[in-house]
Design a protein around this motif. Structure first.
Motif, PDB file in Angstrom:
ATOM      1  N   HIS A 189       0.552  -1.342   0.338  1.00  0.00           N
ATOM      2  CA  HIS A 189      -0.470   0.207  -0.184  1.00  0.00           C
ATOM      3  C   HIS A 189       0.842   0.717  -0.172  1.00  0.00           C
ATOM      4  O   HIS A 189       0.610   1.883  -0.048  1.00  0.00           O
ATOM      5  N   ARG A 190       2.141   1.288  -0.590  1.00  0.00           N
ATOM      6  CA  ARG A 190       3.250   2.540  -0.078  1.00  0.00           C
ATOM      7  C   ARG A 190       2.777   2.835   0.905  1.00  0.00           C
ATOM      8  O   ARG A 190       2.811   4.658   0.381  1.00  0.00           O
ATOM      9  N   ILE A 191       2.726   2.881   2.606  1.00  0.00           N
ATOM     10  CA  ILE A 191       2.831   3.236   2.997  1.00  0.00           C
ATOM     11  C   ILE A 191       3.715   4.222   3.486  1.00  0.00           C
ATOM     12  O   ILE A 191       4.828   3.768   3.520  1.00  0.00           O
ATOM     13  N   ASP A 192       3.649   5.616   4.053  1.00  0.00           N
ATOM     14  CA  ASP A 192       5.389   6.589   4.730  1.00  0.00           C
ATOM     15  C   ASP A 192       5.350   6.653   6.016  1.00  0.00           C
ATOM     16  O   ASP A 192       5.264   7.676   5.884  1.00  0.00           O
ATOM     17  N   VAL A 193       3.669   6.361   6.515  1.00  0.00           N
ATOM     18  CA  VAL A 193       3.286   6.573   8.285  1.00  0.00           C
ATOM     19  C   VAL A 193       2.470   6.180   8.682  1.00  0.00           C
ATOM     20  O   VAL A 193       1.807   5.275   8.208  1.00  0.00           O
ATOM     21  N   MET A 194       2.640   5.945   9.674  1.00  0.00           N
ATOM     22  CA  MET A 194       1.723   4.730  10.361  1.00  0.00           C
ATOM     23  C   MET A 194       1.292   5.122  11.810  1.00  0.00           C
ATOM     24  O   MET A 194       2.256   6.158  12.631  1.00  0.00           O
ATOM     25  N   VAL A 195       0.210   5.822  12.137  1.00  0.00           N
ATOM     26  CA  VAL A 195      -0.166   5.554  13.338  1.00  0.00           C
ATOM     27  C   VAL A 195      -1.050   4.688  14.009  1.00  0.00           C
ATOM     28  O   VAL A 195      -1.353   3.363  13.605  1.00  0.00           O
ATOM     29  N   THR A 196      -0.332   5.013  15.551  1.00  0.00           N
ATOM     30  CA  THR A 196      -0.523   3.385  16.437  1.00  0.00           C
ATOM     31  C   THR A 196      -0.640   4.138  17.757  1.00  0.00           C
ATOM     32  O   THR A 196      -0.707   5.573  18.068  1.00  0.00           O
ATOM     33  N   LYS A 197      -1.625   3.020  19.465  1.00  0.00           N
ATOM     34  CA  LYS A 197      -1.572   3.441  20.191  1.00  0.00           C
ATOM     35  C   LYS A 197      -0.676   3.215  20.788  1.00  0.00           C
ATOM     36  O   LYS A 197      -0.031   1.886  20.704  1.00  0.00           O
ATOM     37  N   ASP A 198      -0.185   3.718  21.876  1.00  0.00           N
ATOM     38  CA  ASP A 198       1.123   2.820  22.607  1.00  0.00           C
ATOM     39  C   ASP A 198       0.778   1.574  23.898  1.00  0.00           C
ATOM     40  O   ASP A 198       0.084   1.655  24.682  1.00  0.00           O
ATOM     41  N   SER A 199       0.015   0.285  23.240  1.00  0.00           N
ATOM     42  CA  SER A 199      -0.883  -0.144  23.733  1.00  0.00           C
ATOM     43  C   SER A 199       0.253  -1.005  24.215  1.00  0.00           C
ATOM     44  O   SER A 199      -0.033  -1.773  25.460  1.00  0.00           O
ATOM     45  N   GLY A 200       1.137  -1.114  23.500  1.00  0.00           N
ATOM     46  CA  GLY A 200       2.228  -2.163  24.577  1.00  0.00           C
ATOM     47  C   GLY A 200       2.311  -4.311  24.231  1.00  0.00           C
ATOM     48  O   GLY A 200       1.388  -4.151  23.520  1.00  0.00           O
ATOM     49  N   GLY A 201       2.979  -4.337  24.119  1.00  0.00           N
ATOM     50  CA  GLY A 201       3.286  -6.072  24.566  1.00  0.00           C
ATOM     51  C   GLY A 201       3.135  -6.642  22.771  1.00  0.00           C
ATOM     52  O   GLY A 201       3.791  -5.727  22.146  1.00  0.00           O
ATOM     53  N   GLN A 202       3.710  -7.745  22.776  1.00  0.00           N
ATOM     54  CA  GLN A 202       4.104  -8.338  21.675  1.00  0.00           C
ATOM     55  C   GLN A 202       2.983  -9.276  20.371  1.00  0.00           C
ATOM     56  O   GLN A 202       3.792  -8.859  19.381  1.00  0.00           O
ATOM     57  N   ALA A 203       1.572  -9.211  20.651  1.00  0.00           N
ATOM     58  CA  ALA A 203       0.887  -9.481  19.440  1.00  0.00           C
ATOM     59  C   ALA A 203       0.678  -8.811  18.567  1.00  0.00           C
ATOM     60  O   ALA A 203       1.118  -8.933  16.864  1.00  0.00           O
ATOM     61  N   THR A 204       0.891  -7.381  18.481  1.00  0.00           N
ATOM     62  CA  THR A 204       1.391  -6.536  17.345  1.00  0.00           C
ATOM     63  C   THR A 204       2.491  -5.439  17.098  1.00  0.00           C
ATOM     64  O   THR A 204       2.280  -4.168  16.171  1.00  0.00           O
ATOM     65  N   SER A 205       3.172  -5.906  18.083  1.00  0.00           N
ATOM     66  CA  SER A 205       4.927  -4.962  18.027  1.00  0.00           C
ATOM     67  C   SER A 205       5.256  -5.265  16.732  1.00  0.00           C
ATOM     68  O   SER A 205       5.865  -4.793  16.132  1.00  0.00           O
ATOM     69  N   ALA A 206       5.029  -6.257  15.912  1.00  0.00           N
ATOM     70  CA  ALA A 206       6.140  -6.786  14.979  1.00  0.00           C
ATOM     71  C   ALA A 206       5.334  -5.246  13.379  1.00  0.00           C
ATOM     72  O   ALA A 206       6.498  -5.176  12.852  1.00  0.00           O
ATOM     73  N   LYS A 207       4.849  -4.230  13.742  1.00  0.00           N
ATOM     74  CA  LYS A 207       4.518  -2.940  12.466  1.00  0.00           C
ATOM     75  C   LYS A 207       5.297  -1.982  13.025  1.00  0.00           C
ATOM     76  O   LYS A 207       5.600  -1.614  12.045  1.00  0.00           O
ATOM     77  N   LEU A 208       5.434  -2.395  14.699  1.00  0.00           N
ATOM     78  CA  LEU A 208       7.236  -1.726  14.667  1.00  0.00           C
ATOM     79  C   LEU A 208       8.494  -1.463  14.011  1.00  0.00           C
ATOM     80  O   LEU A 208       9.279  -1.140  13.931  1.00  0.00           O
ATOM     81  N   ASP A 209       8.718  -3.016  14.028  1.00  0.00           N
ATOM     82  CA  ASP A 209       9.977  -3.272  13.304  1.00  0.00           C
ATOM     83  C   ASP A 209       9.052  -3.380  12.400  1.00  0.00           C
ATOM     84  O   ASP A 209      10.867  -2.995  11.531  1.00  0.00           O
ATOM     85  N   ALA A 210       8.818  -3.429  11.438  1.00  0.00           N
ATOM     86  CA  ALA A 210       8.248  -3.107  10.063  1.00  0.00           C
ATOM     87  C   ALA A 210       8.657  -1.307   9.860  1.00  0.00           C
ATOM     88  O   ALA A 210       9.302  -1.351   8.746  1.00  0.00           O
ATOM     89  N   ALA A 211       8.057  -0.745  10.449  1.00  0.00           N
ATOM     90  CA  ALA A 211       8.338   0.676  10.189  1.00  0.00           C
ATOM     91  C   ALA A 211       9.966   1.107  10.891  1.00  0.00           C
ATOM     92  O   ALA A 211      10.286   1.906   9.653  1.00  0.00           O
TER      93      ALA A 211
END
Length: 247
Positions: A189-211
């Motif tokens: 999707h040619r994303i150039d910015v990500m918005v997330t909540k500071d939820s913490g945990g491992q279940a969804t942290s891969a998006k931060l590694d990808a960014a």
């Protein structure tokens, strides 16, 4: 010993399992907002209590020895209700909150105090947005005007918002997510910015590694604070130890 466990998180399910295995009666309360929610072991109730007063009434009608708030870090209203209810009923309260995320080397993070503040800052960071904050707060990013000039948005949720938004492309998925899949999604999707909540945990942290790998800016919405006078722990093990000391 009987415990009311306000849950819905992975930590709450793990805690319920450990407490039940230790011979403690657990009533897990789920908000009921997520379809096909993972059900914890032990007794389960679904739905709201009717605010702080309703929760206090429930505690009087269903005596428990302790209450544990293991809801999502952004479930601020539920936390405020249980804090107020525990004070008027004198039921011991513990808040279980997993640690938030912290930026690492190579991260380009920006912080906002609310979804509306994030929406105002967003146009300065990119134009193709991956919005991964769940259903709550989506409306802040749909406002016309300066908050959305020329933005294209991909929004990911577990369940579809009602009404279904027309201003973004919606993808429905439940974590955990793999790094390879997150990288593929951002590239597709040619994303150039990500918005997330500071939820913490491992279940969804891969998006931060990808960014990080793709050198994308990440706009992080800060979590609401827990009242300073409320006992708070960060791990399931600490919560189990507190329950054992409370018996």
């Amino acid at each position: 010993m009987k415990v009311l466990l306000l849950g819905g998180t992975g930590e709450a399910r793990t805690l319920a399992e450990l407490l039940v295995a230790a011979g403690i009666d657990v009533v897990s309360s789920l908000a009921g907002r997520t379809t096909n929610a993972r059900v914890p072991v032990g007794e389960v109730r679904t739905g709201g209590f009717g605010g702080a007063d309703g929760l206090a009434d429930w505690l009087r009608a269903h005596p428990v020895d302790a209450v544990i708030d293991a809801t999502h870090p952004f479930a601020a209203t539920m936390t405020a209700h249980i804090v107020a209810a525990s004070r008027v009923t004198d039921v011991p309260l513990l808040v279980l909150r997993r640690p938030g995320w912290t930026p690492g080397r190579g991260d380009n993070w920006h912080w906002a105090d609310s979804p509306s503040a994030a929406a105002e800052l967003l146009p300065s960071l990119g134009s193709r947005v991956f919005l991964t904050i769940g259903r709550q707060g989506l409306d802040a990013f749909a406002r016309p005007g300066k908050s959305r000039p020329g933005l294209w948005t991909l929004a990911r949720c577990v369940d579809p918002p009602e009404p279904r938004p027309s201003w973004c492309t919606l993808v429905l998925a439940r974590g955990p997510f793999a790094l390879a899949d997150e990288l593929a999604l951002l590239r597709e999707h040619r994303i150039d910015v990500m918005v997330t909540k500071d939820s913490g945990g491992q279940a969804t942290s891969a998006k931060l590694d990808a960014a990080r790998q793709l050198h994308l800016p990440v706009l992080v919405i800060r979590r609401p604070p827990v009242p300073t006078d409320v006992r708070t722990v960060e791990s399931v093990d600490q919560a189990v130890q507190w329950v054992m000391r409370t018996t």
